[in-house]
Write a protein that holds these residues in place. Structure first.
Motif, PDB file in Angstrom:
ATOM      1  N   UNK A 182       0.836  -1.208   0.000  1.00 46.39           N
ATOM      2  CA  UNK A 182       0.000   0.000   0.000  1.00 46.39           C
ATOM      3  C   UNK A 182       0.870   1.258   0.000  1.00 46.39           C
ATOM      4  N   UNK A 183       1.880   1.257   0.865  1.00 40.87           N
ATOM      5  CA  UNK A 183       2.725   2.444   0.997  1.00 40.87           C
ATOM      6  C   UNK A 183       3.526   2.675  -0.291  1.00 40.87           C
ATOM      7  N   UNK A 184       4.038   1.583  -0.859  1.00 37.62           N
ATOM      8  CA  UNK A 184       4.847   1.713  -2.075  1.00 37.62           C
ATOM      9  C   UNK A 184       3.969   2.120  -3.259  1.00 37.62           C
ATOM     10  N   UNK A 185       2.813   1.446  -3.394  1.00 36.71           N
ATOM     11  CA  UNK A 185       1.912   1.783  -4.519  1.00 36.71           C
ATOM     12  C   UNK A 185       1.420   3.222  -4.396  1.00 36.71           C
ATOM     13  N   UNK A 186       1.212   3.700  -3.156  1.00 39.13           N
ATOM     14  CA  UNK A 186       0.767   5.094  -2.970  1.00 39.13           C
ATOM     15  C   UNK A 186       1.813   6.044  -3.552  1.00 39.13           C
ATOM     16  N   UNK A 187       3.092   5.722  -3.321  1.00 38.39           N
ATOM     17  CA  UNK A 187       4.159   6.586  -3.843  1.00 38.39           C
ATOM     18  C   UNK A 187       4.216   6.514  -5.366  1.00 38.39           C
ATOM     19  N   UNK A 188       4.028   5.300  -5.916  1.00 33.19           N
ATOM     20  CA  UNK A 188       4.135   5.129  -7.372  1.00 33.19           C
ATOM     21  C   UNK A 188       2.966   5.764  -8.120  1.00 33.19           C
ATOM     22  N   UNK A 189       1.768   5.695  -7.549  1.00 33.33           N
ATOM     23  CA  UNK A 189       0.565   6.059  -8.324  1.00 33.33           C
ATOM     24  C   UNK A 189       0.087   7.482  -8.099  1.00 33.33           C
ATOM     25  N   UNK A 190       0.742   8.185  -7.192  1.00 31.33           N
ATOM     26  CA  UNK A 190       0.345   9.564  -6.901  1.00 31.33           C
ATOM     27  C   UNK A 190       0.304  10.406  -8.180  1.00 31.33           C
ATOM     28  N   UNK A 191       1.306  10.212  -9.026  1.00 29.08           N
ATOM     29  CA  UNK A 191       1.422  11.032 -10.258  1.00 29.08           C
ATOM     30  C   UNK A 191       0.270  10.805 -11.223  1.00 29.08           C
ATOM     31  N   UNK A 244      -5.685  11.953   1.079  1.00 32.87           N
ATOM     32  CA  UNK A 244      -5.211  10.947   2.050  1.00 32.87           C
ATOM     33  C   UNK A 244      -4.677   9.746   1.281  1.00 32.87           C
ATOM     34  N   UNK A 245      -3.396   9.440   1.456  1.00 30.87           N
ATOM     35  CA  UNK A 245      -2.840   8.272   0.751  1.00 30.87           C
ATOM     36  C   UNK A 245      -1.718   7.625   1.550  1.00 30.87           C
ATOM     37  N   UNK A 246      -1.521   6.326   1.311  1.00 26.83           N
ATOM     38  CA  UNK A 246      -0.439   5.587   1.957  1.00 26.83           C
ATOM     39  C   UNK A 246      -0.691   5.265   3.418  1.00 26.83           C
ATOM     40  N   UNK A 247      -1.964   5.216   3.813  1.00 20.74           N
ATOM     41  CA  UNK A 247      -2.298   5.001   5.228  1.00 20.74           C
ATOM     42  C   UNK A 247      -2.992   3.658   5.467  1.00 20.74           C
ATOM     43  N   UNK A 248      -2.802   3.139   6.682  1.00 16.43           N
ATOM     44  CA  UNK A 248      -3.502   1.930   7.105  1.00 16.43           C
ATOM     45  C   UNK A 248      -4.478   2.324   8.219  1.00 16.43           C
ATOM     46  N   UNK A 249      -5.772   2.146   7.961  1.00 21.08           N
ATOM     47  CA  UNK A 249      -6.796   2.470   8.958  1.00 21.08           C
ATOM     48  C   UNK A 249      -7.276   1.189   9.626  1.00 21.08           C
ATOM     49  N   UNK A 250      -7.323   1.194  10.949  1.00 19.51           N
ATOM     50  CA  UNK A 250      -7.986   0.102  11.668  1.00 19.51           C
ATOM     51  C   UNK A 250      -9.452   0.481  11.834  1.00 19.51           C
TER      52      UNK A 250
END
Ligand code: NAP
Length: 305
Positions: A182-191, A244-250
């Motif tokens: 999730x964190x890596x894909x958030x960085x890749x797909x932001x653009x 909001x991106x790259x986050x894990x919500x419980x």
């Protein structure tokens, strides 16, 4: 009521039952056109029956919403591509993908079979990668064509993955992997205008019912209903969550929280001689914050039994 996902097209995997079903129903209530994916297998992932997905589709249509069923095994790369294509061909676009499908094969490490390991890693990790890959490729091509997406990818982790649960080395490893993904894909797909977030849910479903100690009362069913998780996912699929991106919500009937990431703790210069490591490593460990228990709180006194 403001309909948060009006006309947005959303795929929810594993939406025939449990938590995914609640996502599909709430997303449709908020105006989304939903692709209800479900393999229709047994709790351990065996078999396939289109019934559960079709039932959810009929429920959505009866309430005036739009939905179609999809029976793909999410870990089948080609079937995942076809699922994304089905969403775009049927509804003209894809705005969000919720990767929720999952299975359990709990076993202590010493007893776990190769098949149990492979099945859980395949359904959760490849079953997140495959639909995400095809959705991301679609969003990138939209972006290159000048139609910047306002798109969402929502994955599913677990407290077992981010905090650790005994008996689940396969499941926890997959779920920790999904949090990192999730964190890596958030960085890749932001653009490309895509946010990527993750849910660590807690609910009483077919997956967890027989892990529940004691009697399952109506009050417990309500307190641990999967419907408590659907609101955050509905919001994450909406346009409103674009910042909001790259986050894990419980999320559960007990609370909504954001999990905090691994952090670099106490640090020293590199040490060349392994004979010198012992006292330094012990001091670093003493100074570092403890790992957390399954409740996400720092453990008092080290590892749980
Ligand atoms: P569930 O009631 O068993 O639902 C899981 C769904 O995933 C089922 O509808 C199942 O479909 C589908 N599925 C399984 N393998 C699939 C595949 N290969 N392709 C497509 N669909 C597939 O479980 P749940 O509790 O709702 O779990 C949903 C997600 O939340 C999972 O990722 C789970 O790991 C996670 N989670 C749940 C809890 C909890 O407290 N319940 C806690 C932490 C994480 P069929 O059975 O019809 O094939």
């Amino acid at each position: 009521m403001t309909r948060l996902c009006e006309k947005r097209v959303v795929i929810v995997t594993g939406a025939g039952r449990g938590i995914g079903r609640e996502y599909a129903l709430m997303l449709a209530e908020h105006g989304a056109k939903v692709v209800v994916n479900d393999l229709g297998g047994a709790r351990d992932g065996v078999g396939a029956d289109r019934g559960p997905a079709q039932q959810v589709v009929e429920e959505i249509r009866a309430a005036g919403g739009e939905a179609i069923a999809n029976g793909a095994d999410v870990s089948d790369f080609q079937a995942a591509a076809e699922m994304v294509r089905q969403a775009v061909e049927t509804f003209g676009r894809l705005d969000a993908l919720v990767n929720n499908a999952g299975i359990l094969r709990d076993r202590m490490l010493v007893n776990m079979t190769e098949a149990e390991w492979d099945a859980v890693i395949r359904v959760h990790l490849k079953g997140t990668f495959a639909p995400a890959h095809h959705a991301a490729a679609y969003w990138r091509s939209e972006s290159k064509a000048g139609r910047t997406p306002d798109a969402r990818l929502v994955n599913t982790s677990s407290v077992s993955g981010i905090y650790g649960n005994v008996g689940q080395t396969n499941y926890g490893a997959a779920k920790a992997g999904i949090a990192a993904f999730t964190i890596i894909a958030a960085r890749e797909l932001k653009r490309y205008g895509v946010t990527v977030n993750c849910i660590a849910p807690g609910a009483l479903t077919r997956m967890t019912e027989d892990l529940q100690p004691g009697e399952i009362t109506d009050a417990l069913r309500e307190a641990r209903s999967p419907r408590w998780i659907a609101p955050i996912v509905t919001w994450l699929c909406s346009s409103d969550s674009r910042d909001v991106t790259g986050r894990v919500f419980e999320a559960s009937g007990r609370f909504l929280a954001v999990a905090e990431a691994w952090n670099r703790g106490p640090t020293v210069d590199p040490i060349a001689d392994p004979n010198e490591i012992g006292p330094v490593a012990r001091r670093l460990v003493e100074e570092a914050r403890l790992n957390t228990g399954m409740d996400g709180k720092l453990l008092d006194g080290g590892l749980e039994d």
